[in-house]
Design an enzyme around this catalytic site. Structure first.
Site, PDB file in Angstrom:
ATOM      1  N   PHE A  75      16.125   0.113   7.551  1.00  0.00           N
ATOM      2  CA  PHE A  75      14.792   0.667   7.788  1.00  0.00           C
ATOM      3  C   PHE A  75      14.686   1.970   7.019  1.00  0.00           C
ATOM      4  CE2 PHE A  75      11.790   3.039  10.614  1.00  0.00           C
ATOM      5  CZ  PHE A  75      10.766   2.111  10.719  1.00  0.00           C
ATOM      6  N   ALA A  76      13.841   1.987   5.978  1.00  0.00           N
ATOM      7  CA  ALA A  76      13.753   3.147   5.086  1.00  0.00           C
ATOM      8  C   ALA A  76      12.410   3.840   5.284  1.00  0.00           C
ATOM      9  CB  ALA A  76      13.934   2.716   3.636  1.00  0.00           C
ATOM     10  N   LEU A  77      12.385   4.811   6.183  1.00  0.00           N
ATOM     11  CA  LEU A  77      11.170   5.557   6.483  1.00  0.00           C
ATOM     12  C   LEU A  77      11.323   7.044   6.156  1.00  0.00           C
ATOM     13  CD1 LEU A  77       8.313   5.727   7.788  1.00  0.00           C
ATOM     14  CD2 LEU A  77       9.467   6.036  10.003  1.00  0.00           C
ATOM     15  N   THR A  78      12.415   7.658   6.600  1.00  0.00           N
ATOM     16  CA  THR A  78      12.579   9.107   6.530  1.00  0.00           C
ATOM     17  C   THR A  78      12.684   9.625   5.099  1.00  0.00           C
ATOM     18  OG1 THR A  78      13.695   9.117   8.673  1.00  0.00           O
ATOM     19  CG2 THR A  78      14.050  11.027   7.263  1.00  0.00           C
ATOM     20  N   GLY A  86      10.351  13.588   8.214  1.00  0.00           N
ATOM     21  CA  GLY A  86      11.306  13.150   9.214  1.00  0.00           C
ATOM     22  C   GLY A  86      10.570  12.962  10.521  1.00  0.00           C
ATOM     23  N   GLN A 133      37.598  17.473  44.927  1.00  0.00           N
ATOM     24  CA  GLN A 133      36.164  17.312  45.150  1.00  0.00           C
ATOM     25  C   GLN A 133      35.344  17.573  43.888  1.00  0.00           C
ATOM     26  OE1 GLN A 133      34.488  19.743  48.265  1.00  0.00           O
ATOM     27  NE2 GLN A 133      32.678  18.433  48.436  1.00  0.00           N
ATOM     28  N   GLN A 138      35.331  16.721  30.314  1.00  0.00           N
ATOM     29  CA  GLN A 138      35.866  17.799  31.137  1.00  0.00           C
ATOM     30  C   GLN A 138      36.836  17.267  32.185  1.00  0.00           C
ATOM     31  OE1 GLN A 138      35.036  20.786  30.194  1.00  0.00           O
ATOM     32  NE2 GLN A 138      36.174  21.982  31.696  1.00  0.00           N
ATOM     33  N   GLY A 165      40.121  17.150  30.842  1.00  0.00           N
ATOM     34  CA  GLY A 165      40.742  18.415  30.497  1.00  0.00           C
ATOM     35  C   GLY A 165      41.106  18.459  29.026  1.00  0.00           C
ATOM     36  N   GLU A 198      16.194   8.240  15.640  1.00  0.00           N
ATOM     37  CA  GLU A 198      14.969   7.547  16.076  1.00  0.00           C
ATOM     38  C   GLU A 198      13.976   8.491  16.738  1.00  0.00           C
ATOM     39  OE1 GLU A 198      15.387   5.209  14.462  1.00  0.00           O
ATOM     40  OE2 GLU A 198      16.594   3.560  15.226  1.00  0.00           O
TER      41      GLU A 198
END
Length: 382
Positions: A123-126, A131, A274, A331, A334, A358
């Site tokens: 898909f060639a749009l940008t 953009g 916890q 996280q 760690g 997109e």
């Protein structure tokens, strides 16, 4: 609407999960390190119908409904986001527009090749100045007898180097127009392959069209309909990106749960702590909320209702969810989460692109706000 999966949907979901788990998932790290599309895997995906997901059964495709297609993308996203993006672009941004707007001759010429692995779609749009503002295209398409002559440059063309067919948008005398451009077209040159933080297995290239002659018979729709065609395709693609985000978030949660049960600190698995439980609970809640958004928007699309605003909402929430969940699940790992031996590091990098590809989060916010204000009688601008 009924959220229960039909027997056919359950069958397809199992088929998707089995293939993605056995074939794609074990190669995720290798795909990332190679920084090349997984050609062998993509060919295997042809046999599973992944390239023909949206092609109707009467044309020998799978004929998936919108939600079942989202289930496919979800499982691909859970296995490897690079591979998932390649197939999402192919189906949502090339096959679907061809089905929606192609002539019988165009469909006869290209659909079989797209469905059975002979042609990958791009898909060639940008462009550099087009953009977020897709209406500002500078690529031109001048009529020359039975051809159009295209001149200009396209950026960030996913599948650009591997594609056999590129849905390309240019400014013709009648306005922005869509063209089906074959990869062998004289004057088309595949340029620089972008080096990216994540999604390294998906190729994004610069494309140059220098006096590229494209037959008028390859114009998709009428002159001036190109922007409408592009935006319709992006609606489905944005919903698909939300499904990819859902699958990626599920994978991140899965990796974190496994790690937290195995990793010992202070004499017990960290799953007993916890704060870890809170991270896991929040991730699960966000994932299930995203699933509801994807399901509802897919239902709107499948029943022929407008879903553009809902697609932007799903894409915005999906991207945010994937980034938030992968961050928290890293996280949980760690220091190990920062190491390439663990899949969470790759997913953390890959998911960051979902807030850009997109249509950025900021563009989705504008589109959502535009819909809200239009309903109140005010037209807003970016």
């Amino acid at each position: 609407m009924d959220f229960r999966l039909s027997e056919d949907q359950l069958m397809f979901k199992k088929m998707f999960a089995d293939f993605c788990t056995k074939e794609i998932r074990p190669q995720g790290e290798q795909i990332d390190q190679a920084e090349e599309p997984p050609v062998d895997l993509l060919q295997k995906a042809v046999d599973q119908g992944f390239w023909a997901a949206l092609v109707p059964e009467e044309l020998e495709g799978c004929g998936l409904d919108t939600y079942t297609y989202m289930l496919m993308l979800e499982e691909l996203g859970r296995a490897d986001l690079s591979t998932a993006l390649i197939l999402s672009v192919h189906n949502s941004l090339v096959v679907k527009p061809l089905l929606a707007h192609g002539t019988q001759e165009q469909q006869g010429k290209y659909l079989e090749a797209l469905a059975f692995g002979e042609m990958l779609g791009a898909f060639a749009l940008t462009e550099a100045g087009a953009g977020s503002d897709a209406s500002a295209l500078s690529m031109t398409a001048e009529r020359d007898g039975d051809d159009y002559v295209l001149n200009g440059t396209k950026l960030w063309v996913c599948n650009g180097a591997q594609a056999g067919l590129l849905l390309t948008f240019a400014r013709a005398p009648g306005g922005i127009t869509a063209f089906l451009v074959e990869a062998e077209t004289e004057g088309l040159t595949v340029g620089y392959r972008e080096k990216t933080l994540g999604l390294r297995g998906a190729s994004c290239n610069t494309l140059y069209l220098d006096h590229a002659h494209v037959p008028a018979a390859n114009r998709l729709g009428e002159e001036g309909q190109g922007l409408k065609i592009a935006l319709q395709a992006l609606d489905l693609s944005r919903l698909g990106m939300a499904a990819l985000a859902l699958g990626a978030s599920e994978r991140a949660l899965e990796e974190a749960v496994k790690f937290s049960m195995e990793h010992i600190q202070f004499g017990v698995p960290i799953a007993q702590k916890q704060i870890i439980q809170n991270y896991i609970a929040d991730a699960k809640a966000q994932i299930e909320a995203l699933r509801c958004l994807v399901t509802h928007t897919a239902w709107l699309a499948e029943t022929g209702q407008a879903f553009s605003q809902e697609a932007s909402i799903a894409k915005l929430v999906g991207a945010r969810t994937a980034v938030r969940v992968t961050d928290r699940m890293l996280q949980v790992h760690g220091g190990y989460g920062y190491m390439k031996e663990y899949a969470i590091e790759r997913y953390y990098r890959d998911c960051r692109a979902l807030e850009i590809a997109e249509g950025t989060n900021q563009i989705q916010q504008f589109l959502i706000a535009k819909g809200v204000y239009e309903a109140a009688g005010l037209d807003i601008r970016p």
